[in-house]
Design a protein around this motif. Structure first.
Motif, PDB file in Angstrom:
ATOM      1  N   VAL A   1      -2.835  -0.211   4.810  1.00  0.00           N
ATOM      2  CA  VAL A   1      -3.039  -1.612   5.165  1.00  0.00           C
ATOM      3  C   VAL A   1      -2.207  -1.942   6.400  1.00  0.00           C
ATOM      4  O   VAL A   1      -1.012  -1.650   6.458  1.00  0.00           O
ATOM      5  CB  VAL A   1      -2.637  -2.540   3.987  1.00  0.00           C
TER       6      VAL A   1
ATOM      7  N   CYS B   1      -6.501   2.612  -5.042  1.00  0.00           N
ATOM      8  CA  CYS B   1      -5.617   2.351  -6.184  1.00  0.00           C
ATOM      9  C   CYS B   1      -5.623   0.891  -6.612  1.00  0.00           C
ATOM     10  O   CYS B   1      -5.284   0.568  -7.745  1.00  0.00           O
ATOM     11  CB  CYS B   1      -4.189   2.786  -5.860  1.00  0.00           C
ATOM     12  N   GLY B   2      -5.950  -0.020  -5.696  1.00  0.00           N
ATOM     13  CA  GLY B   2      -6.007  -1.441  -6.066  1.00  0.00           C
ATOM     14  C   GLY B   2      -4.680  -2.168  -5.980  1.00  0.00           C
ATOM     15  O   GLY B   2      -4.588  -3.344  -6.310  1.00  0.00           O
ATOM     16  N   ASN B   3      -3.622  -1.480  -5.514  1.00  0.00           N
ATOM     17  CA  ASN B   3      -2.319  -2.154  -5.416  1.00  0.00           C
ATOM     18  C   ASN B   3      -2.380  -3.375  -4.513  1.00  0.00           C
ATOM     19  O   ASN B   3      -1.768  -4.400  -4.783  1.00  0.00           O
ATOM     20  CB  ASN B   3      -1.274  -1.195  -4.840  1.00  0.00           C
ATOM     21  N   CYS B   4      -3.122  -3.257  -3.387  1.00  0.00           N
ATOM     22  CA  CYS B   4      -3.174  -4.376  -2.445  1.00  0.00           C
ATOM     23  C   CYS B   4      -3.827  -5.595  -3.087  1.00  0.00           C
ATOM     24  O   CYS B   4      -3.405  -6.731  -2.849  1.00  0.00           O
ATOM     25  CB  CYS B   4      -3.899  -3.968  -1.168  1.00  0.00           C
TER      26      CYS B   4
ATOM     27  N   CYS C   1      -7.109   5.348   2.372  1.00  0.00           N
ATOM     28  CA  CYS C   1      -7.163   4.595   1.108  1.00  0.00           C
ATOM     29  C   CYS C   1      -7.487   5.519  -0.058  1.00  0.00           C
ATOM     30  O   CYS C   1      -8.398   6.338   0.014  1.00  0.00           O
ATOM     31  CB  CYS C   1      -8.215   3.498   1.214  1.00  0.00           C
ATOM     32  N   MET C   2      -6.738   5.398  -1.135  1.00  0.00           N
ATOM     33  CA  MET C   2      -7.036   6.190  -2.344  1.00  0.00           C
ATOM     34  C   MET C   2      -7.560   5.290  -3.456  1.00  0.00           C
ATOM     35  O   MET C   2      -7.566   5.678  -4.628  1.00  0.00           O
ATOM     36  CB  MET C   2      -5.799   6.956  -2.797  1.00  0.00           C
TER      37      MET C   2
ATOM     38  N   CYS D   1       0.829  -1.211   0.000  1.00  0.00           N
ATOM     39  CA  CYS D   1       0.000   0.000   0.000  1.00  0.00           C
ATOM     40  C   CYS D   1       0.861   1.258   0.000  1.00  0.00           C
ATOM     41  O   CYS D   1       1.613   1.503   0.931  1.00  0.00           O
ATOM     42  CB  CYS D   1      -0.931   0.021   1.212  1.00  0.00           C
ATOM     43  N   PRO D   2       0.752   2.092  -1.030  1.00  0.00           N
ATOM     44  CA  PRO D   2       1.570   3.312  -1.082  1.00  0.00           C
ATOM     45  C   PRO D   2       1.180   4.336  -0.025  1.00  0.00           C
ATOM     46  O   PRO D   2       1.940   5.264   0.248  1.00  0.00           O
ATOM     47  CB  PRO D   2       1.330   3.841  -2.497  1.00  0.00           C
TER      48      PRO D   2
HETATM   49 FE1  SF4 Z   1      -3.787   0.989  -0.037  1.00  0.00          FE
HETATM   50 FE2  SF4 Z   1      -5.263  -0.901  -1.189  1.00  0.00          FE
HETATM   51 FE3  SF4 Z   1      -6.325   1.487  -0.658  1.00  0.00          FE
HETATM   52 FE4  SF4 Z   1      -4.504   1.257  -2.584  1.00  0.00          FE
HETATM   53  S1  SF4 Z   1      -6.564   0.324  -2.545  1.00  0.00           S
HETATM   54  S2  SF4 Z   1      -4.569   2.857  -1.028  1.00  0.00           S
HETATM   55  S3  SF4 Z   1      -3.159  -0.318  -1.743  1.00  0.00           S
HETATM   56  S4  SF4 Z   1      -5.586   0.007   0.815  1.00  0.00           S
END
Ligand code: SF4
Ligand code: SF4
Length: 358
Positions: free
Chosen positions: A218, A239-242, A236-237, A213-214
């Motif tokens: 998390v 982004c879906g990285n997690c 949380c922004m 998570c940037p």
């Molecule tokens: Fe962090 Fe997941 Fe939210 Fe992205 S979507 S900001 S990685 S918790």
């Protein structure tokens, strides 16, 4: 140039030199000028007097084997087997013989469009969309198809003030060039990932998931003695990285995902620095299969730009000249709180003067 013979391994792609048209190879780095001859056709003239002609056609990027076979058959027939795909997925045939231009165009127009050069819209560069990528908030090739159906007349003509580059990225990881295109369509998630606590300990490595998570949203936790994670939703922004590293944190949401539209980006040239896109339309719900609200919004921006910009003014240069308030006035796009940049590192992008230009 003898780079090919100096290669010591066969790792990586083959050296491009072996795929160059003989005229390009013979005149490499020794070009005098180039000019557009008509929509979709331009010529490069070398210091030696050699000329090479380019005919540009549209491709839908996700292409069938039938489409590839048609292209390669035409390349064998008219351009000595030489063609290339540009970074925006235009197909370019490289011709040594000027007499082959019109017959090639005639056959191309039976199954695609010829254009995309000079003061036109070229193909839309785009990402994977629902067809392939797990984190997409919208489709990519479907959106591109419906937008280009509306804008085809600007591909086959050169009637815009300057070239207009469009991009689609289906989430804000933006594998497409949405930051540096004149108009960009960007898929947006609007809800945080949902955590499947039952399966997460079996499917995901907790430290990697936390590190993904940037925004540090998390955190590790445990539920009934089993290790899992929690998400700080305020951080949380979306982004879906997690989700990329942990399949037990799906983020796609059929009701809340959608599309935003950004304008005014371009890469640098000899005169100006690169410009990044800025938000125009914060959210339009997904409405497949034809996304009529998105095509209307993009077409409106294109037509207002076409009517108001000066010759050879890119979208971002036009907006900078007239000012953003005027851009919102002319396009009729509503200015909302979402247009205010409140990211904590946004200080350097704030307007620091009280001047407004109308
Ligand atoms: Fe962090 Fe997941 Fe939210 Fe992205 S979507 S900001 S990685 S918790
Ligand atoms: Fe996947 Fe996002 Fe790239 Fe689209 S932009 S292909 S959803 S990572």
């Amino acid at each position: 140039m003898s780079v090919t013979t100096e290669r010591r391994t066969d790792i990586g792609p083959p050296h491009y030199e072996q795929f160059l048209h003989p005229i390009i190879k013979a005149n490499y780095g020794k070009w005098k000028y180039h000019e557009g001859l008509k929509p979709g056709v331009f010529v490069h003239v070398a210091e030696s007097g050699d000329s090479i002609y380019t005919v540009r056609a549209a491709s839908p990027r996700l292409i069938s084997t039938d489409f590839v076979r048609k292209l390669t058959a035409l390349a064998d027939k008219y351009s000595d087997g030489y063609l290339r795909f540009t970074s925006r997925n235009n197909v370019e045939f490289l011709l040594g013989n000027k007499d082959n231009i019109d017959p090639l165009i005639k056959e191309l127009e039976e199954f695609t469009l010829v254009g995309g050069t000079g003061r036109s819209i070229s193909n839309i560069v785009h990402t994977q969309g629902w067809v392939h990528c797990h984190s997409s908030a919208t489709d990519a090739s479907g959106l591109v198809k419906v937008v280009m159906d509306e804008l085809a007349e600007y591909f086959t003509s050169m009637k815009l003030p300057h070239k207009l580059r469009l991009a689609v990225a289906c989430c804000l990881n933006m594998c497409g060039a949405v930051h540096a295109s004149d108009i960009a369509i960007l898929g947006v998630h609007r809800t945080p990932p949902r955590i499947d606590h039952k399966n997460l300990p079996n499917l995901c490595e907790i430290p990697t998931t936390v590190a993904s998570c940037p925004n540090n949203a998390v955190r590790p936790t445990s539920i009934e003695g089993r290790s899992t994670v929690k998400v700080d939703e305020d951080k949380c922004m979306y982004c879906g990285n997690c989700f990329t590293v942990c399949p037990a944190m799906p983020i796609a949401d059929a009701l809340n995902d959608g599309v935003s539209i950004w304008v005014g980006g371009k890469i640098s040239n000899a005169r100006t620095e690169p410009m990044f896109t800025k938000l125009a339309v914060p959210y339009i719900p997904n409405n497949p299969p034809r996304w009529p609200e998105v095509t209307d919004a993009v077409k409106n921006i294109v037509e207002v730009y076409a009517k108001n910009a000066k010759p050879y003014e890119r979208m971002g240069e036009w907006i900078n000249r007239i000012g953003w308030p005027k851009f919102f006035d002319l396009t009729g796009i509503e200015f909302t709180k979402y247009h205010l940049d409140d990211f904590r590192h946004a200080g350097t992008t704030y307007r620091r003067s009280l001047q407004n230009r109308y």
